[in-house]
Design a protein around this motif. Structure first.
Motif, PDB file in Angstrom:
ATOM      1  N   ILE A  72       3.752   8.656   3.593  1.00 37.83           N
ATOM      2  CA  ILE A  72       3.935   8.789   5.034  1.00 37.83           C
ATOM      3  C   ILE A  72       2.831   8.046   5.775  1.00 37.83           C
ATOM      4  CG2 ILE A  72       3.980  10.424   6.956  1.00 37.83           C
ATOM      5  CD1 ILE A  72       5.196  12.485   5.076  1.00 37.83           C
ATOM      6  N   ALA A  73       1.592   8.238   5.335  1.00 41.54           N
ATOM      7  CA  ALA A  73       0.458   7.564   5.972  1.00 41.54           C
ATOM      8  C   ALA A  73       0.572   6.054   5.848  1.00 41.54           C
ATOM      9  CB  ALA A  73      -0.846   8.055   5.349  1.00 41.54           C
ATOM     10  N   ILE A  74       0.995   5.576   4.678  1.00 39.49           N
ATOM     11  CA  ILE A  74       1.134   4.133   4.471  1.00 39.49           C
ATOM     12  C   ILE A  74       2.243   3.571   5.353  1.00 39.49           C
ATOM     13  CG2 ILE A  74       1.857   2.394   2.794  1.00 39.49           C
ATOM     14  CD1 ILE A  74       0.263   3.951   0.685  1.00 39.49           C
ATOM     15  N   ALA A  75       3.361   4.287   5.437  1.00 36.52           N
ATOM     16  CA  ALA A  75       4.453   3.825   6.302  1.00 36.52           C
ATOM     17  C   ALA A  75       3.998   3.740   7.758  1.00 36.52           C
ATOM     18  CB  ALA A  75       5.656   4.768   6.178  1.00 36.52           C
ATOM     19  N   LYS A  76       3.201   4.711   8.198  1.00 37.38           N
ATOM     20  CA  LYS A  76       2.717   4.719   9.570  1.00 37.38           C
ATOM     21  C   LYS A  76       1.710   3.605   9.831  1.00 37.38           C
ATOM     22  CE  LYS A  76       3.005   9.766  10.340  1.00 37.38           C
ATOM     23  NZ  LYS A  76       3.692   9.822  11.647  1.00 37.38           N
ATOM     24  N   ARG A  77       0.803   3.379   8.869  1.00 36.36           N
ATOM     25  CA  ARG A  77      -0.290   2.440   9.061  1.00 36.36           C
ATOM     26  C   ARG A  77       0.134   0.995   8.888  1.00 36.36           C
ATOM     27  NH1 ARG A  77      -5.099   5.023   5.474  1.00 36.36           N
ATOM     28  NH2 ARG A  77      -4.971   2.913   4.658  1.00 36.36           N
ATOM     29  N   HIS A  78       1.221   0.774   8.138  1.00 29.80           N
ATOM     30  CA  HIS A  78       1.726  -0.574   7.895  1.00 29.80           C
ATOM     31  C   HIS A  78       0.746  -1.421   7.089  1.00 29.80           C
ATOM     32  CE1 HIS A  78       4.115   0.062  11.904  1.00 29.80           C
ATOM     33  NE2 HIS A  78       4.549   0.836  10.926  1.00 29.80           N
ATOM     34  N   ASP A  79      -0.130  -0.768   6.294  1.00 23.41           N
ATOM     35  CA  ASP A  79      -0.983  -1.529   5.375  1.00 23.41           C
ATOM     36  C   ASP A  79      -0.121  -2.321   4.403  1.00 23.41           C
ATOM     37  OD1 ASP A  79      -3.105  -0.329   6.589  1.00 23.41           O
ATOM     38  OD2 ASP A  79      -3.616   1.010   4.936  1.00 23.41           O
ATOM     39  N   LYS A  88      16.800   0.698  -6.204  1.00 22.78           N
ATOM     40  CA  LYS A  88      17.271   1.666  -5.217  1.00 22.78           C
ATOM     41  C   LYS A  88      16.372   2.899  -5.118  1.00 22.78           C
ATOM     42  CE  LYS A  88      22.116   0.243  -5.604  1.00 22.78           C
ATOM     43  NZ  LYS A  88      23.514   0.686  -5.786  1.00 22.78           N
ATOM     44  N   LYS A  89      15.135   2.751  -5.590  1.00 22.22           N
ATOM     45  CA  LYS A  89      14.173   3.846  -5.498  1.00 22.22           C
ATOM     46  C   LYS A  89      12.946   3.396  -4.716  1.00 22.22           C
ATOM     47  CE  LYS A  89      15.817   5.969  -9.761  1.00 22.22           C
ATOM     48  NZ  LYS A  89      15.477   6.404 -11.144  1.00 22.22           N
ATOM     49  N   ALA A  90      12.172   4.380  -4.286  1.00 21.60           N
ATOM     50  CA  ALA A  90      11.087   4.120  -3.343  1.00 21.60           C
ATOM     51  C   ALA A  90       9.910   3.381  -3.961  1.00 21.60           C
ATOM     52  CB  ALA A  90      10.602   5.446  -2.750  1.00 21.60           C
ATOM     53  N   GLY A  91       9.229   2.629  -3.113  1.00 20.49           N
ATOM     54  CA  GLY A  91       8.023   1.931  -3.530  1.00 20.49           C
ATOM     55  C   GLY A  91       7.446   1.098  -2.406  1.00 20.49           C
ATOM     56  N   PHE A  92       6.488   0.257  -2.767  1.00 19.00           N
ATOM     57  CA  PHE A  92       5.688  -0.460  -1.790  1.00 19.00           C
ATOM     58  C   PHE A  92       5.654  -1.959  -2.100  1.00 19.00           C
ATOM     59  CE2 PHE A  92       3.999   3.715  -2.827  1.00 19.00           C
ATOM     60  CZ  PHE A  92       3.929   4.342  -1.600  1.00 19.00           C
ATOM     61  N   ILE A  93       5.626  -2.768  -1.036  1.00 17.51           N
ATOM     62  CA  ILE A  93       5.447  -4.213  -1.169  1.00 17.51           C
ATOM     63  C   ILE A  93       4.360  -4.632  -0.192  1.00 17.51           C
ATOM     64  CG2 ILE A  93       6.509  -6.496  -0.997  1.00 17.51           C
ATOM     65  CD1 ILE A  93       9.220  -5.202  -1.492  1.00 17.51           C
ATOM     66  N   ASP A 174       7.933   4.765   9.634  1.00 16.25           N
ATOM     67  CA  ASP A 174       7.236   5.978  10.045  1.00 16.25           C
ATOM     68  C   ASP A 174       8.016   7.189   9.560  1.00 16.25           C
ATOM     69  OD1 ASP A 174       5.420   7.665  11.261  1.00 16.25           O
ATOM     70  OD2 ASP A 174       5.636   6.824  13.266  1.00 16.25           O
ATOM     71  N   PHE A 175       7.378   8.354   9.637  1.00 13.69           N
ATOM     72  CA  PHE A 175       8.040   9.648   9.469  1.00 13.69           C
ATOM     73  C   PHE A 175       7.547  10.512  10.618  1.00 13.69           C
ATOM     74  CE2 PHE A 175       8.191   7.811   5.299  1.00 13.69           C
ATOM     75  CZ  PHE A 175       9.371   8.263   4.736  1.00 13.69           C
ATOM     76  N   TYR A 200       5.670  -7.160  10.610  1.00 17.35           N
ATOM     77  CA  TYR A 200       4.814  -8.316  10.333  1.00 17.35           C
ATOM     78  C   TYR A 200       5.190  -9.595  11.083  1.00 17.35           C
ATOM     79  CZ  TYR A 200       3.182  -5.472   6.418  1.00 17.35           C
ATOM     80  OH  TYR A 200       2.662  -4.464   5.649  1.00 17.35           O
ATOM     81  N   GLY A 201       6.287  -9.559  11.840  1.00 12.91           N
ATOM     82  CA  GLY A 201       6.702 -10.745  12.578  1.00 12.91           C
ATOM     83  C   GLY A 201       7.690 -11.602  11.795  1.00 12.91           C
ATOM     84  N   TYR A 202       8.609 -12.221  12.510  1.00 17.11           N
ATOM     85  CA  TYR A 202       9.669 -13.015  11.880  1.00 17.11           C
ATOM     86  C   TYR A 202       9.104 -14.178  11.075  1.00 17.11           C
ATOM     87  CZ  TYR A 202      13.779 -15.964  11.302  1.00 17.11           C
ATOM     88  OH  TYR A 202      14.778 -16.743  10.756  1.00 17.11           O
TER      89      TYR A 202
END
Length: 241
Positions: A72-79, A88-93, A174-175, A200-202
């Motif tokens: 949740i924190a990572i989604a909010k912060r956009h790091d 089809k499962k959750a993760g980070f890029i 976000d959540f 991050y911009g187009y």
């Protein structure tokens, strides 16, 4: 995470293990270092956040130590970007690797061009129509209504969202809790969706469009083989294709 005898088991490490990630800052730093990472254990040993965390802190609701809260924190912060990106499962890029994934997963298409070439269903367009403006951030339950899903409308909303995330057209930005008519928050945190372009911009997201999508896939495979040399080609394709 595996289901063993009807019980969900987290495969983690001890707090003092050198591989252990202890908080969200360490998690973001590690994801940026490796480039991309599933949330949960999968067929490639070590290729998950789960396997670098302490099992007992999952779902503890400890804002500092609970990895479920970190997402949740990572989604909010956009790091880094969070969504269902791996089989089809959750993760980070990471921001650095997003253009490579976007070029490969989208096959060089912006969504509107994909739909015009009849390579996307109308139910996906009904969702993406609300994200053509880069500043769009929409609660999941609101988007479901706006896009015409529900009891008397289209079916398969969750599946459509997952497909669009796998193609990197959408992400969790976000959540947030719902807000009642008096402006007071209530209930559980609800997913908020947006586009990577909003984060991050187009120009950044599409910066690999100039190269062949197969070249982008080759970069992903080469990187995986450097980090996880024992991973088989079939495993890499299953998790990352």
């Amino acid at each position: 995470m595996g289901n063993e005898a009807g019980e969900w088991i987290i495969h983690g490490v001890t707090w003092d293990d050198p591989k252990c990630i202890h908080d969200v800052d360490e998690a973001a730093e590690y994801i940026n270092r490796v480039g991309f990472l599933p949330l949960f254990k999968n067929e490639i040993p070590g290729f998950s956040l789960e396997e670098r965390t302490v099992a007992e802190y999952w779902w503890s609701d400890d804002p500092v130590r609970d990895p479920w809260r970190w997402r949740i924190a990572i989604a909010k912060r956009h790091d880094v970007l969070y969504g269902k990106f791996f089989a089809k499962k959750a993760g980070f890029i990471s921001k650095k690797w997003l253009p490579v994934f976007a070029n490969y997963r989208r096959d060089g298409y912006d969504f509107d061009a994909l739909f015009e070439d009849e390579k996307a269903p109308i139910k996906h367009k009904n969702i993406m129509d609300h994200f053509m403006e880069n500043d769009a951030e929409i609660y999941s339950y609101e988007l479901k209504k706006l896009a015409g899903f529900g009891k008397d409308g289209e079916k398969g909303f969750d599946g459509a969202i997952t497909s669009l995330m796998m193609q990197t057209y959408l992400c969790n930005c976000d959540f947030r809790k719902r807000i009642n008519q008096k402006g007071v928050e209530y209930g559980w945190d609800v997913a908020v969706y947006s586009s990577p372009e909003h984060i991050y911009g187009y120009d950044h997201v599409t910066s690999c469009y100039k190269e062949d999508p197969r070249t982008s896939w080759g970069k992903i495979v080469d990187h995986m083989k450097q980090l996880y040399p024992e991973a088989a080609d079939t495993q890499i394709r299953k998790i990352l294709k």
